[in-house]
Scaffold this motif. Structure first.
Motif, PDB file in Angstrom:
ATOM      1  N   ALA A  52       0.825  -1.208   0.000  1.00 47.60           N
ATOM      2  CA  ALA A  52       0.000   0.000   0.000  1.00 47.60           C
ATOM      3  C   ALA A  52       0.861   1.262   0.000  1.00 47.60           C
ATOM      4  CB  ALA A  52      -0.938  -0.013   1.204  1.00 47.60           C
ATOM      5  N   SER A  53       1.978   1.243   0.727  1.00 44.31           N
ATOM      6  CA  SER A  53       2.873   2.409   0.775  1.00 44.31           C
ATOM      7  C   SER A  53       3.517   2.676  -0.574  1.00 44.31           C
ATOM      8  CB  SER A  53       3.954   2.201   1.825  1.00 44.31           C
ATOM      9  OG  SER A  53       3.387   2.111   3.099  1.00 44.31           O
ATOM     10  N   ILE A  54       3.963   1.622  -1.235  1.00 43.82           N
ATOM     11  CA  ILE A  54       4.580   1.780  -2.558  1.00 43.82           C
ATOM     12  C   ILE A  54       3.566   2.320  -3.556  1.00 43.82           C
ATOM     13  CG2 ILE A  54       5.566   0.499  -4.507  1.00 43.82           C
ATOM     14  CD1 ILE A  54       6.890  -1.347  -2.373  1.00 43.82           C
ATOM     15  N   LEU A  55       2.366   1.741  -3.547  1.00 47.68           N
ATOM     16  CA  LEU A  55       1.320   2.201  -4.460  1.00 47.68           C
ATOM     17  C   LEU A  55       0.920   3.642  -4.145  1.00 47.68           C
ATOM     18  CD1 LEU A  55      -0.498   1.512  -6.801  1.00 47.68           C
ATOM     19  CD2 LEU A  55      -2.100   0.478  -5.180  1.00 47.68           C
ATOM     20  N   SER A  56       0.864   3.978  -2.874  1.00 44.94           N
ATOM     21  CA  SER A  56       0.528   5.341  -2.463  1.00 44.94           C
ATOM     22  C   SER A  56       1.556   6.339  -2.990  1.00 44.94           C
ATOM     23  CB  SER A  56       0.444   5.415  -0.939  1.00 44.94           C
ATOM     24  OG  SER A  56       0.246   6.730  -0.516  1.00 44.94           O
ATOM     25  N   ARG A  57       2.831   6.010  -2.862  1.00 39.36           N
ATOM     26  CA  ARG A  57       3.883   6.911  -3.374  1.00 39.36           C
ATOM     27  C   ARG A  57       3.782   7.064  -4.887  1.00 39.36           C
ATOM     28  NH1 ARG A  57       7.053   4.264   0.523  1.00 39.36           N
ATOM     29  NH2 ARG A  57       7.991   2.916  -1.049  1.00 39.36           N
ATOM     30  N   SER A  58       3.497   5.965  -5.586  1.00 39.85           N
ATOM     31  CA  SER A  58       3.367   6.027  -7.053  1.00 39.85           C
ATOM     32  C   SER A  58       2.196   6.920  -7.458  1.00 39.85           C
ATOM     33  CB  SER A  58       3.173   4.623  -7.624  1.00 39.85           C
ATOM     34  OG  SER A  58       4.307   3.831  -7.381  1.00 39.85           O
ATOM     35  N   LEU A  59       1.072   6.771  -6.770  1.00 38.72           N
ATOM     36  CA  LEU A  59      -0.081   7.623  -7.074  1.00 38.72           C
ATOM     37  C   LEU A  59       0.199   9.074  -6.712  1.00 38.72           C
ATOM     38  CD1 LEU A  59      -2.905   5.231  -5.812  1.00 38.72           C
ATOM     39  CD2 LEU A  59      -2.633   6.048  -8.161  1.00 38.72           C
TER      40      LEU A  59
ATOM     41  N   ARG B  48       3.054  10.583  -6.809  1.00 43.32           N
ATOM     42  CA  ARG B  48       3.924  11.159  -7.848  1.00 43.32           C
ATOM     43  C   ARG B  48       3.129  11.604  -9.068  1.00 43.32           C
ATOM     44  NH1 ARG B  48       7.168   6.434  -7.952  1.00 43.32           N
ATOM     45  NH2 ARG B  48       7.930   6.310  -5.868  1.00 43.32           N
ATOM     46  N   ARG B  49       1.968  11.010  -9.270  1.00 46.95           N
ATOM     47  CA  ARG B  49       1.113  11.397 -10.398  1.00 46.95           C
ATOM     48  C   ARG B  49       0.113  12.486 -10.013  1.00 46.95           C
ATOM     49  NH1 ARG B  49      -0.061   6.412 -14.472  1.00 46.95           N
ATOM     50  NH2 ARG B  49       2.035   5.544 -14.458  1.00 46.95           N
ATOM     51  N   GLY B  50       0.246  12.995  -8.786  1.00 45.08           N
ATOM     52  CA  GLY B  50      -0.574  14.127  -8.372  1.00 45.08           C
ATOM     53  C   GLY B  50      -1.856  13.783  -7.638  1.00 45.08           C
ATOM     54  N   TYR B  51      -2.050  12.535  -7.276  1.00 44.30           N
ATOM     55  CA  TYR B  51      -3.267  12.132  -6.562  1.00 44.30           C
ATOM     56  C   TYR B  51      -3.070  12.252  -5.057  1.00 44.30           C
ATOM     57  CZ  TYR B  51      -4.697   9.960 -10.985  1.00 44.30           C
ATOM     58  OH  TYR B  51      -5.037   9.728 -12.287  1.00 44.30           O
ATOM     59  N   SER B  52      -4.149  12.601  -4.359  1.00 42.52           N
ATOM     60  CA  SER B  52      -4.128  12.553  -2.890  1.00 42.52           C
ATOM     61  C   SER B  52      -4.568  11.151  -2.484  1.00 42.52           C
ATOM     62  CB  SER B  52      -5.061  13.612  -2.297  1.00 42.52           C
ATOM     63  OG  SER B  52      -6.385  13.415  -2.742  1.00 42.52           O
TER      64      SER B  52
ATOM     65  N   VAL C 216     -16.571  -1.769  -9.506  1.00 44.80           N
ATOM     66  CA  VAL C 216     -16.602  -1.461 -10.940  1.00 44.80           C
ATOM     67  C   VAL C 216     -15.643  -2.353 -11.720  1.00 44.80           C
ATOM     68  CG1 VAL C 216     -17.342   0.922 -10.639  1.00 44.80           C
ATOM     69  CG2 VAL C 216     -14.898   0.407 -10.741  1.00 44.80           C
ATOM     70  N   GLN C 217     -14.697  -2.966 -11.012  1.00 43.37           N
ATOM     71  CA  GLN C 217     -13.717  -3.825 -11.687  1.00 43.37           C
ATOM     72  C   GLN C 217     -13.068  -4.738 -10.661  1.00 43.37           C
ATOM     73  OE1 GLN C 217     -12.741  -5.541 -14.317  1.00 43.37           O
ATOM     74  NE2 GLN C 217     -12.768  -3.695 -15.555  1.00 43.37           N
ATOM     75  N   TYR C 218     -12.428  -5.785 -11.150  1.00 40.64           N
ATOM     76  CA  TYR C 218     -11.773  -6.788 -10.314  1.00 40.64           C
ATOM     77  C   TYR C 218     -10.449  -7.102 -10.995  1.00 40.64           C
ATOM     78  CZ  TYR C 218     -11.396 -11.389  -7.982  1.00 40.64           C
ATOM     79  OH  TYR C 218     -10.998 -12.476  -7.250  1.00 40.64           O
ATOM     80  N   LEU C 219      -9.349  -6.894 -10.289  1.00 38.54           N
ATOM     81  CA  LEU C 219      -8.023  -7.123 -10.871  1.00 38.54           C
ATOM     82  C   LEU C 219      -7.249  -8.160 -10.069  1.00 38.54           C
ATOM     83  CD1 LEU C 219      -6.766  -3.474 -11.517  1.00 38.54           C
ATOM     84  CD2 LEU C 219      -7.533  -5.117 -13.214  1.00 38.54           C
ATOM     85  N   ALA C 220      -6.483  -8.969 -10.785  1.00 41.63           N
ATOM     86  CA  ALA C 220      -5.597  -9.935 -10.133  1.00 41.63           C
ATOM     87  C   ALA C 220      -4.201  -9.332 -10.038  1.00 41.63           C
ATOM     88  CB  ALA C 220      -5.555 -11.228 -10.933  1.00 41.63           C
ATOM     89  N   LYS C 221      -3.537  -9.574  -8.897  1.00 42.79           N
ATOM     90  CA  LYS C 221      -2.145  -9.159  -8.746  1.00 42.79           C
ATOM     91  C   LYS C 221      -1.284 -10.122  -9.540  1.00 42.79           C
ATOM     92  CE  LYS C 221      -2.623  -7.277  -4.069  1.00 42.79           C
ATOM     93  NZ  LYS C 221      -2.289  -7.443  -2.662  1.00 42.79           N
ATOM     94  N   PRO C 222      -0.197  -9.725 -10.094  1.00 43.24           N
ATOM     95  CA  PRO C 222       0.326  -8.363 -10.084  1.00 43.24           C
ATOM     96  C   PRO C 222      -0.366  -7.495 -11.127  1.00 43.24           C
ATOM     97  CG  PRO C 222       1.825  -9.785 -11.286  1.00 43.24           C
ATOM     98  CD  PRO C 222       0.713 -10.659 -10.768  1.00 43.24           C
TER      99      PRO C 222
ATOM    100  N   THR D 251      -0.158  -3.454 -12.752  1.00 40.92           N
ATOM    101  CA  THR D 251       0.634  -2.226 -12.809  1.00 40.92           C
ATOM    102  C   THR D 251      -0.235  -1.042 -12.396  1.00 40.92           C
ATOM    103  OG1 THR D 251       0.060  -1.706 -15.096  1.00 40.92           O
ATOM    104  CG2 THR D 251       1.964  -3.171 -14.738  1.00 40.92           C
ATOM    105  N   LEU D 252       0.407   0.062 -12.125  1.00 41.00           N
ATOM    106  CA  LEU D 252      -0.327   1.280 -11.783  1.00 41.00           C
ATOM    107  C   LEU D 252      -1.242   1.683 -12.931  1.00 41.00           C
ATOM    108  CD1 LEU D 252      -0.915   3.562  -9.835  1.00 41.00           C
ATOM    109  CD2 LEU D 252       1.072   4.768 -10.729  1.00 41.00           C
ATOM    110  N   ASP D 253      -0.759   1.542 -14.156  1.00 33.56           N
ATOM    111  CA  ASP D 253      -1.597   1.873 -15.320  1.00 33.56           C
ATOM    112  C   ASP D 253      -2.817   0.953 -15.408  1.00 33.56           C
ATOM    113  OD1 ASP D 253      -0.021   4.025 -16.135  1.00 33.56           O
ATOM    114  OD2 ASP D 253       1.298   2.739 -17.323  1.00 33.56           O
ATOM    115  N   ASP D 254      -2.647  -0.346 -15.072  1.00 33.05           N
ATOM    116  CA  ASP D 254      -3.777  -1.279 -15.054  1.00 33.05           C
ATOM    117  C   ASP D 254      -4.819  -0.828 -14.034  1.00 33.05           C
ATOM    118  OD1 ASP D 254      -2.490  -2.923 -16.910  1.00 33.05           O
ATOM    119  OD2 ASP D 254      -1.697  -4.284 -15.367  1.00 33.05           O
ATOM    120  N   ILE D 255      -4.336  -0.423 -12.870  1.00 38.45           N
ATOM    121  CA  ILE D 255      -5.242  -0.003 -11.792  1.00 38.45           C
ATOM    122  C   ILE D 255      -5.998   1.261 -12.195  1.00 38.45           C
ATOM    123  CG2 ILE D 255      -5.316   0.886  -9.427  1.00 38.45           C
ATOM    124  CD1 ILE D 255      -2.924  -1.059  -8.865  1.00 38.45           C
ATOM    125  N   LEU D 256      -5.285   2.237 -12.727  1.00 36.52           N
ATOM    126  CA  LEU D 256      -5.944   3.484 -13.150  1.00 36.52           C
ATOM    127  C   LEU D 256      -6.955   3.219 -14.269  1.00 36.52           C
ATOM    128  CD1 LEU D 256      -2.897   5.925 -13.029  1.00 36.52           C
ATOM    129  CD2 LEU D 256      -4.808   5.774 -11.410  1.00 36.52           C
ATOM    130  N   ALA D 257      -6.602   2.336 -15.211  1.00 39.89           N
ATOM    131  CA  ALA D 257      -7.516   1.999 -16.309  1.00 39.89           C
ATOM    132  C   ALA D 257      -8.772   1.304 -15.779  1.00 39.89           C
ATOM    133  CB  ALA D 257      -6.803   1.121 -17.334  1.00 39.89           C
TER     134      ALA D 257
END
Length: 175
Positions: free
Chosen positions: A15-22, A24-28, A97-103, A105-111
């Motif tokens: 969660a911390s890694i994903l939070s930092r990535s988001l 960096r893209r300007g999201y709170s 709205v969607q269901y994703l399997a790990k792993p 990517t950040l782009d997959d999650i945003l899409a």
């Protein structure tokens, strides 16, 4: 103050890694590691909620209706390392709205948050599922039908509870 993303995951490092990535893209971003902190964070009206399917031994699906009630305008995506057809169907029935399997990517999650309808252009798997995978999917479906109750699921499947627990403790069968 409105929040762009709420990450609900008991894996603090992920969660911390994903939070930092988001970030960096300007999201709170806010992180919740359990049900209570997740429901408290919903007071900030997050636009997007990323929910882990397994939260500290509990099913994230149990939390999903409460999240929808607390934030009806929030878009919820379920992310899991233990994907199954049964839990994917259940998650969407409960309002994801969607269901994703790990792993993923950040782009997959945003899409996934932007997708409003199913994609008919996705390729169909060329091979049928293996017998082991079909068994896993069936166990997950029956478990979901019984609200995650292991004992009730074992009775429905006419098997010993401990046998079912051992089967569920294993990782999903890969295709």
């Amino acid at each position: 103050m409105s929040l762009d993303f709420l990450l609900i995951d008991d894996d603090v490092a992920f969660a911390s890694i994903l939070s930092r990535s988001l970030g960096r893209r300007g999201y709170s971003v806010d992180i919740a590691c359990d049900e209570d902190s997740a429901l408290a964070a919903m007071m900030r009206a997050p636009r997007h909620v990323l929910l882990d399917l397994h939260l500290g031994g509990q099913s994230g699906l149990r939390l999903l209706p409460r999240l929808k009630a607390a934030g009806p305008d929030s878009r919820i995506v379920v992310l899991t390392g233990y994907a199954s057809i049964a839990t994917a169907v259940e998650a969407t029935k409960l309002g994801a709205v969607q269901y994703l399997a790990k792993p993923a990517t950040l782009d997959d999650i945003l899409a996934a948050f932007e997708q409003d309808a199913a994609n008919p252009d996705l390729a169909v798997a060329p091979q049928p599922m293996s017998l082991k995978r079909v068994t896993w999917e069936h166990l997950q479906r029956v478990l979901a039908e019984h609200g995650g109750n292991i004992s009730a699921t074992a009775r429905a499947l006419n098997m010993h509870r401990r046998t079912l627990q051992r089967m569920l403790a294993k990782r999903p069968v890969r295709e």
